[in-house]
Design a protein around this motif. Structure first.
Motif, PDB file in Angstrom:
ATOM      1  N   VAL A 176       0.854  -1.184   0.000  1.00  0.00           N
ATOM      2  CA  VAL A 176       0.000   0.000   0.000  1.00  0.00           C
ATOM      3  C   VAL A 176       0.895   1.240   0.000  1.00  0.00           C
ATOM      4  CG1 VAL A 176      -0.132   0.075   2.529  1.00  0.00           C
ATOM      5  CG2 VAL A 176      -1.959   1.090   1.189  1.00  0.00           C
ATOM      6  N   GLY A 177       0.434   2.304  -0.642  1.00  0.00           N
ATOM      7  CA  GLY A 177       1.201   3.543  -0.684  1.00  0.00           C
ATOM      8  C   GLY A 177       0.725   4.549   0.354  1.00  0.00           C
ATOM      9  N   PRO A 178       1.346   5.734   0.390  1.00  0.00           N
ATOM     10  CA  PRO A 178       0.972   6.757   1.374  1.00  0.00           C
ATOM     11  C   PRO A 178      -0.324   7.475   1.008  1.00  0.00           C
ATOM     12  CG  PRO A 178       2.760   7.550  -0.005  1.00  0.00           C
ATOM     13  CD  PRO A 178       2.529   6.125  -0.408  1.00  0.00           C
ATOM     14  N   HIS A 179      -1.086   7.809   2.012  1.00  0.00           N
ATOM     15  CA  HIS A 179      -2.440   8.344   1.836  1.00  0.00           C
ATOM     16  C   HIS A 179      -2.477   9.611   0.983  1.00  0.00           C
ATOM     17  CE1 HIS A 179      -6.583   9.397   2.887  1.00  0.00           C
ATOM     18  NE2 HIS A 179      -6.150  10.612   3.200  1.00  0.00           N
ATOM     19  N   SER A 180      -1.501  10.509   1.142  1.00  0.00           N
ATOM     20  CA  SER A 180      -1.583  11.804   0.464  1.00  0.00           C
ATOM     21  C   SER A 180      -1.083  11.778  -0.977  1.00  0.00           C
ATOM     22  CB  SER A 180      -0.783  12.855   1.249  1.00  0.00           C
ATOM     23  OG  SER A 180       0.607  12.573   1.209  1.00  0.00           O
ATOM     24  N   SER A 181      -0.577  10.648  -1.425  1.00  0.00           N
ATOM     25  CA  SER A 181      -0.044  10.558  -2.789  1.00  0.00           C
ATOM     26  C   SER A 181      -1.160  10.248  -3.782  1.00  0.00           C
ATOM     27  CB  SER A 181       1.026   9.461  -2.864  1.00  0.00           C
ATOM     28  OG  SER A 181       1.439   9.260  -4.205  1.00  0.00           O
ATOM     29  N   ASN A 182      -1.112  10.893  -4.948  1.00  0.00           N
ATOM     30  CA  ASN A 182      -2.140  10.599  -5.953  1.00  0.00           C
ATOM     31  C   ASN A 182      -1.993   9.201  -6.540  1.00  0.00           C
ATOM     32  OD1 ASN A 182       0.040  10.907  -7.730  1.00  0.00           O
ATOM     33  ND2 ASN A 182      -0.631  12.918  -8.473  1.00  0.00           N
ATOM     34  N   THR A 183      -0.879   8.515  -6.229  1.00  0.00           N
ATOM     35  CA  THR A 183      -0.700   7.135  -6.682  1.00  0.00           C
ATOM     36  C   THR A 183      -1.505   6.144  -5.850  1.00  0.00           C
ATOM     37  OG1 THR A 183       1.255   6.874  -5.265  1.00  0.00           O
ATOM     38  CG2 THR A 183       1.628   7.609  -7.539  1.00  0.00           C
ATOM     39  N   THR A 184      -2.254   6.636  -4.873  1.00  0.00           N
ATOM     40  CA  THR A 184      -3.103   5.757  -4.054  1.00  0.00           C
ATOM     41  C   THR A 184      -4.587   6.109  -4.180  1.00  0.00           C
ATOM     42  OG1 THR A 184      -2.945   7.137  -2.046  1.00  0.00           O
ATOM     43  CG2 THR A 184      -1.245   5.469  -2.373  1.00  0.00           C
ATOM     44  N   VAL A 185      -4.906   6.979  -5.129  1.00  0.00           N
ATOM     45  CA  VAL A 185      -6.304   7.389  -5.321  1.00  0.00           C
ATOM     46  C   VAL A 185      -6.867   6.660  -6.540  1.00  0.00           C
ATOM     47  CG1 VAL A 185      -7.889   9.313  -5.700  1.00  0.00           C
ATOM     48  CG2 VAL A 185      -5.807   9.650  -4.331  1.00  0.00           C
ATOM     49  N   ASP A 186      -7.842   5.806  -6.319  1.00  0.00           N
ATOM     50  CA  ASP A 186      -8.411   4.976  -7.380  1.00  0.00           C
ATOM     51  C   ASP A 186      -9.699   5.616  -7.891  1.00  0.00           C
ATOM     52  OD1 ASP A 186      -8.236   1.946  -8.506  1.00  0.00           O
ATOM     53  OD2 ASP A 186     -10.326   2.538  -8.244  1.00  0.00           O
ATOM     54  N   GLN A 187      -9.655   6.068  -9.133  1.00  0.00           N
ATOM     55  CA  GLN A 187     -10.864   6.648  -9.744  1.00  0.00           C
ATOM     56  C   GLN A 187     -10.830   6.403 -11.246  1.00  0.00           C
ATOM     57  OE1 GLN A 187     -11.540  10.912  -9.351  1.00  0.00           O
ATOM     58  NE2 GLN A 187     -13.745  10.553  -9.234  1.00  0.00           N
ATOM     59  N   VAL A 188     -11.608   5.442 -11.678  1.00  0.00           N
ATOM     60  CA  VAL A 188     -11.733   5.138 -13.105  1.00  0.00           C
ATOM     61  C   VAL A 188     -12.925   5.874 -13.694  1.00  0.00           C
ATOM     62  CG1 VAL A 188     -12.033   3.308 -14.800  1.00  0.00           C
ATOM     63  CG2 VAL A 188     -10.653   2.887 -12.767  1.00  0.00           C
ATOM     64  N   ASP A 189     -14.030   5.847 -12.958  1.00  0.00           N
ATOM     65  CA  ASP A 189     -15.273   6.500 -13.386  1.00  0.00           C
ATOM     66  C   ASP A 189     -15.373   7.857 -12.681  1.00  0.00           C
ATOM     67  OD1 ASP A 189     -17.832   7.322 -13.970  1.00  0.00           O
ATOM     68  OD2 ASP A 189     -18.800   5.423 -13.443  1.00  0.00           O
ATOM     69  N   LEU A 190     -15.274   8.947 -13.453  1.00  0.00           N
ATOM     70  CA  LEU A 190     -15.278  10.283 -12.862  1.00  0.00           C
ATOM     71  C   LEU A 190     -16.633  10.684 -12.304  1.00  0.00           C
ATOM     72  CD1 LEU A 190     -13.063  12.245 -15.433  1.00  0.00           C
ATOM     73  CD2 LEU A 190     -12.399  11.233 -13.237  1.00  0.00           C
ATOM     74  N   THR A 191     -17.664   9.897 -12.584  1.00  0.00           N
ATOM     75  CA  THR A 191     -18.992  10.194 -12.026  1.00  0.00           C
ATOM     76  C   THR A 191     -19.160   9.591 -10.637  1.00  0.00           C
ATOM     77  OG1 THR A 191     -20.053   8.224 -12.974  1.00  0.00           O
ATOM     78  CG2 THR A 191     -19.945  10.199 -14.356  1.00  0.00           C
ATOM     79  N   VAL A 192     -18.161   8.802 -10.221  1.00  0.00           N
ATOM     80  CA  VAL A 192     -18.202   8.156  -8.912  1.00  0.00           C
ATOM     81  C   VAL A 192     -17.055   8.689  -8.069  1.00  0.00           C
ATOM     82  CG1 VAL A 192     -18.110   5.927  -7.701  1.00  0.00           C
ATOM     83  CG2 VAL A 192     -19.198   6.086  -9.947  1.00  0.00           C
ATOM     84  N   ALA A 193     -17.319   8.902  -6.785  1.00  0.00           N
ATOM     85  CA  ALA A 193     -16.283   9.417  -5.887  1.00  0.00           C
ATOM     86  C   ALA A 193     -15.090   8.469  -5.850  1.00  0.00           C
ATOM     87  CB  ALA A 193     -16.848   9.594  -4.482  1.00  0.00           C
TER      88      ALA A 193
END
Length: 291
Positions: A196-213
């Protein structure tokens, strides 16, 4: 000593690492990756292969079933053998979908899966006189809009913080030959590998569908550890996996954060470190590729 298996590295001022993660049983993509890299000139081939976890597809509820654990150990062995065909030096950590036995520090429990691979979970290996690599596997829960959407395994945030602080402690050892010491010593540059990566890095934010949070899958404890001033001076980069669709590079303070993406979907990275004139190491390049 772990280091004796990995030395000598071809150069003392440049290291090239093939980084894979989240293979999820895709042996066919390992074979494809081997075919791609086999065309490279010898000087451009990686010094070693790094796998950041989730080779298997185990569910948390299966971890208490010995037959399931043994089966997944066999699957990991086959995948590691495939990586060894690329380069017969493989370092890996387990992810949250890998067998619980691979997290154990007890040599009677943790399996030795292949001849040319080393599980570096909760361990440090000295690569060169002033360069070490240290690993910590597993994940923590992930959240969308404050609601848990992915379970963490086998750690919670408090456990991860405690283990990481212990793992990254600089040892007060008088070492006449640092090359023989598999601990972090004063003056070392550290490559930190985590699933797992660090919380504040954008490499840990999963968003494929931009209509979903988005799903925030990173660890707040790892984030705090990386931001600690004493670690900012020693940890050159944190290489991680887990968040398949957030491949790329970011920073937490001075520390580079690198997510190669999932090899199951064909993604991998080649990271090159170089020693700069004053003697310190830097991330010279990071190439994100797809087979």
């Amino acid at each position: 000593m772990f280091a004796s298996k990995f030395l000598p590295i071809q150069s003392t001022d440049r290291i090239k690492i093939l980084v894979t993660s989240d293979i999820h049983l895709s042996l066919s993509n390992i074979h494809k990756l081997n075919a791609v890299l086999s065309t490279l000139p010898p000087n451009d081939r990686p010094d070693f292969v790094l796998s950041c976890g989730d080779m298997c597809n185990m569910d948390q509820d299966e971890q208490i079933i010995p037959e399931k654990v043994a089966c997944s150990e066999g699957e990991m062995s086959a995948l590691l053998c495939g990586l060894e065909n690329i380069q017969a030096k493989v370092l890996y950590i387990p992810g949250n979908h890998d067998p619980i036995s691979t997290f154990s520090k007890d040599p009677q429990i943790q399996p030795r899966l292949t001849t040319h691979s080393i599980n570096i979970h909760n361990k440090t290996i000295r690569l060169l006189n002033d360069l070490v690599i240290t690993g910590f596997g597993g994940s923590v829960p992930a959240y969308r809009d404050g609601e848990q959407v992915w379970r963490g395994y086998p750690f919670n945030e408090d456990e991860m913080r405690e283990y990481l602080n212990s793992l990254l402690e600089v040892k007060k050892i008088e070492a006449s030959d640092r090359q023989k010491v598999d601990d972090i010593l004063e003056g070392d540059t550290v490559i930190l590998v985590s699933h797992v990566g660090p919380h504040s890095s954008n490499t840990t934010v999963d968003q494929v569908d931009l209509t979903v949070a988005p799903v925030f899958s990173g660890s707040k404890s790892l984030d705090l550890v990386l931001r600690n001033p004493k670690h900012q001076h020693s940890i050159l980069c944190n290489i991680h996996g887990h968040t398949h669709h957030a491949l790329g590079m970011s920073r937490v303070g001075k520390t580079y954060v690198i997510n190669p993406g999932s090899l199951r979907t064909g993604h991998y990275a080649i990271v090159e470190l170089r020693r700069v004139p004053l003697g310190k190491w830097q991330v010279n390049s990071s190439q994100f590729n797809r087979i």
